[in-house]
Design an enzyme around this catalytic site. Structure first.
Site, PDB file in Angstrom:
ATOM      1  N   CYS A   1       0.835  -1.199   0.000  1.00 20.88           N
ATOM      2  CA  CYS A   1       0.000   0.000   0.000  1.00 20.88           C
ATOM      3  C   CYS A   1       0.868   1.246   0.000  1.00 20.88           C
ATOM      4  CB  CYS A   1      -0.885  -0.017   1.238  1.00 20.88           C
ATOM      5  SG  CYS A   1      -1.833   1.473   1.452  1.00 20.88           S
TER       6      CYS A   1
ATOM      7  N   CYS B   1      -1.414   6.128   6.846  1.00 21.31           N
ATOM      8  CA  CYS B   1      -2.719   5.590   7.235  1.00 21.31           C
ATOM      9  C   CYS B   1      -2.652   5.015   8.648  1.00 21.31           C
ATOM     10  CB  CYS B   1      -3.122   4.510   6.244  1.00 21.31           C
ATOM     11  SG  CYS B   1      -4.599   3.609   6.725  1.00 21.31           S
TER      12      CYS B   1
ATOM     13  N   CYS C   1      -2.762   0.167   9.164  1.00 16.12           N
ATOM     14  CA  CYS C   1      -1.724  -0.873   9.260  1.00 16.12           C
ATOM     15  C   CYS C   1      -0.504  -0.318   9.981  1.00 16.12           C
ATOM     16  CB  CYS C   1      -1.261  -1.293   7.867  1.00 16.12           C
ATOM     17  SG  CYS C   1      -2.453  -2.257   6.965  1.00 16.12           S
TER      18      CYS C   1
ATOM     19  N   TYR D   1     -21.113 -12.054  26.496  1.00 16.58           N
ATOM     20  CA  TYR D   1     -20.692 -11.114  25.443  1.00 16.58           C
ATOM     21  C   TYR D   1     -20.915 -11.788  24.080  1.00 16.58           C
ATOM     22  CZ  TYR D   1     -18.081  -9.524  29.556  1.00 16.58           C
ATOM     23  OH  TYR D   1     -17.714  -9.161  30.818  1.00 16.58           O
TER      24      TYR D   1
ATOM     25  N   GLU E   1     -25.784 -10.495  26.161  1.00 11.56           N
ATOM     26  CA  GLU E   1     -25.209  -9.433  25.330  1.00 11.56           C
ATOM     27  C   GLU E   1     -25.898  -8.117  25.666  1.00 11.56           C
ATOM     28  OE1 GLU E   1     -22.947  -8.719  22.734  1.00 11.56           O
ATOM     29  OE2 GLU E   1     -23.971  -6.784  22.651  1.00 11.56           O
TER      30      GLU E   1
ATOM     31  N   ASP F   1     -16.304 -13.639  25.674  1.00 15.78           N
ATOM     32  CA  ASP F   1     -15.635 -12.976  24.538  1.00 15.78           C
ATOM     33  C   ASP F   1     -15.838 -11.467  24.690  1.00 15.78           C
ATOM     34  OD1 ASP F   1     -14.538 -12.216  22.133  1.00 15.78           O
ATOM     35  OD2 ASP F   1     -16.103 -13.109  20.886  1.00 15.78           O
TER      36      ASP F   1
ATOM     37  N   CYS G   1      -9.726 -10.099  22.595  1.00 16.02           N
ATOM     38  CA  CYS G   1      -9.097  -9.305  21.536  1.00 16.02           C
ATOM     39  C   CYS G   1      -8.035  -8.384  22.111  1.00 16.02           C
ATOM     40  CB  CYS G   1     -10.143  -8.522  20.750  1.00 16.02           C
ATOM     41  SG  CYS G   1     -11.228  -7.559  21.785  1.00 16.02           S
TER      42      CYS G   1
END
Ligand code: SAH
Length: 497
Positions: free
Chosen positions: A73, A79, A82, A338, A359, A427, A454
């Site tokens: 890219c 940006c 990334c 979640y 949730e 999660d 995450c």
């Protein structure tokens, strides 16, 4: 030696920082250099200097690292999307494996020997480009006043024109060009943050990888009449052009008139085609995740506002791993906290006796129920609310009532199963689980806890609480859902001691 602003230094990059920046050391003084790659020798200019460390700007790569690759890219340095494109993909994976390990060591307080005995190698991508099923492009103007779509430059709101993101689908370019050409031709104004004027704010594109179906949602600063059918000037011409793009399935508008960073408003209207697109997720055999499928799959309907994992191929691996860790035989009662639109819940339901999902977002629970019905799953029930409220309330109410009446033994079997489930899956978002949620999980004492995360920093923190509360960490495995970025998913299995 002390360094000050504008000094030029030559340094070897020996580490990677949490934001993907290169780290080098000069006589104990630490330099953080964005865009420098581990193994490079670089020339850099000091931008901001503190007592023991400084931030420096990469001026020149003197000797490139063996791990340096040519980024695809052209905007990768500006940006914000990334951070690792110049680093060889295998090295990116090693960086993520190390990052998780370090968090377990430093935040979780697990010993190196313990970690090495439970940690499995990161599950990487077969093709770390064009993996995202969703892209959101801000719309603005260039210096000449022409409409552009692209990305925000890292940590700012200035838009870099770029319709060709290598993480997104190749088709996105044609869709963006169609919309930008239409805007130019009919003088449709992009939204301006400062004045609050202009119409088109964002373009959201989603693709069902399995079905090929494409959804476009235009986020509009629309202040016209409600209940109308015409939101855009010459709408029929735009729709005519978009509908000709292969696999176009749904075109909608979303109304957002607020002066906010939040991309989507609350109101969405379909202006062409279907309200949703479909996608399916297959169960993989995690012994050979890249080639082996068990034959089971689930289908989902996705609307513009619903949460759906952005990397569908890696999601299959992540969920299959969570399923494997859950160790289901068909007799188990499982809580999925979640749960979003019920993706993991439905994976589990196919192999468990009963699943309960929790949730916070009501619309997601509506989707979860519809998805259960769509897949003929009747052993999954869903609750709206915060995990740290729903679970303790449920637990205290039933346990307290049963104990005070001295009828604990005679609790309905279903309630007893819910109070003491076999497995709890969580999660949570990046901030991890609330303390109240963790302490209730400990009271409910499931045989196994599967933690999908995450953010490995909060994962490590929560694993410590669970291990101190009577669990043993059995497995940890990172899954790369976000190639070229510093982010990483992770799954962990805890077993009751
Ligand atoms: N398991 C799902 C969603 C994971 S994302 C999937 O894989 O698709 C995390 C989810 O937690 C989001 O849907 C978010 O809305 C929800 N959430 C955030 N805070 C929460 C809370 N306190 N209690 C319950 N759910 C919460």
């Amino acid at each position: 030696m002390e360094w000050k602003k504008n000094d030029r230094v030559t340094v070897e990059i020996t580490d990677i920082g949490t934001e993907g920046e290169g780290i080098g050391k000069l006589e104990g003084f630490i330099l953080f250099i964005k865009d420098a790659v581990i193994g490079d020798i670089v020339e850099a200019k000091i931008m901001k200097s503190k007592k023991n460390y400084a931030y420096a700007k990469l001026e020149k790569v003197i000797t490139p690292s063996p791990f340096r690759v040519q980024p695809r890219c052209k905007s990768h340095r500006q940006c914000g999307g990334c951070q690792l494109q110049a680093l060889h993909y295998e090295k990116q994976l090693a960086f993520k494996q190390d990052k998780v390990k370090n968090h377990l060591l430093r935040i979780g307080g697990f010993s190196e020997a313990e970690i090495d005995s439970v940690m499995e190698p990161i599950v990487g991508m077969e093709e770390p480009f064009h993996y995202r099923n969703k892209a959101q492009y801000p719309v603005g103007r260039d210096k000449e006043g022409n409409p552009i779509a692209g990305f925000y430059a890292g940590r700012t709101h200035s838009i870099i024109a770029n319709t060709e993101c290598f993480l997104g689908r190749k088709e996105n370019k044609e869709i963006l060009d169609t919309i930008l050409n239409y805007m130019r031709e009919f003088h449709v104004a992009p939204y301006e943050e400062e004045s609050g004027k202009g119409l088109i704010r964002h373009i959201l594109i989603r693709t069902g990888f399995a079905s090929g179906e494409i959804m476009v949602c235009l986020v509009l600063n629309y202040r016209g009449k409600a209940g109308t059918v015409q939101y855009l000037p010459h709408q029929e011409i735009l729709l005519e052009r978009l509908s000709k793009i292969q696999n176009m399935t749904s075109v909608s508008i979303n109304i957002n008139t607020e002066n906010t960073n939040v991309i989507l408003g609350k109101e969405t209207h379909t202006i062409w085609g279907s309200d949703t697109i479909r996608d399916s997720i297959r169960v993989r055999n995690m012994q050979k995740p890249d080639m082996d499928f068990t034959g089971d799959k689930l289908e989902f309907a996705i609307s513009p506002l619903s949460f759906y994992q952005v990397n569908p191929l890696q999601t299959e691996k992540l969920y299959s791993l969570a399923l494997q860790y859950a160790g289901l035989t068909g007799k188990e009662t499982v809580w999925d906290l979640y749960c979003g639109i019920g993706t993991i819940s439905l994976f589990l339901a196919a192999k468990a006796k009963q699943v309960y999902g929790v949730e916070i977002i009501p619309q997601a629970i509506e989707d979860a129920k519809a998805n259960a019905a769509r897949n003929g799953i009747s052993n999954a029930e869903f609750f709206v609310g915060k995990a740290e409220e729903v679970l303790p309330e449920f637990y205290e109410r039933h346990k307290g009532k049963a104990e005070s009446a001295g009828i604990f033994e005679s609790l309905p079997a279903l309630t007893a199963d819910m109070l003491y489930p076999d497995v709890i899956v969580v999660d949570p978002p990046r901030k991890g689980c609330d303390e109240k949620c963790l302490s209730t999980m400990l009271k409910m004492a499931p045989s196994r806890i599967v933690y999908v995360s995450c953010d490995s920093a909060t994962l490590a923190r929560d694993l410590r609480v669970l291990c101190d509360g009577g669990y043993e960490l059995k497995k940890v495995r990172p899954v790369d859902q976000f190639g070229h970025t510093v982010h990483c998913e992770c799954t962990a299995l805890l077993v009751k001691r």
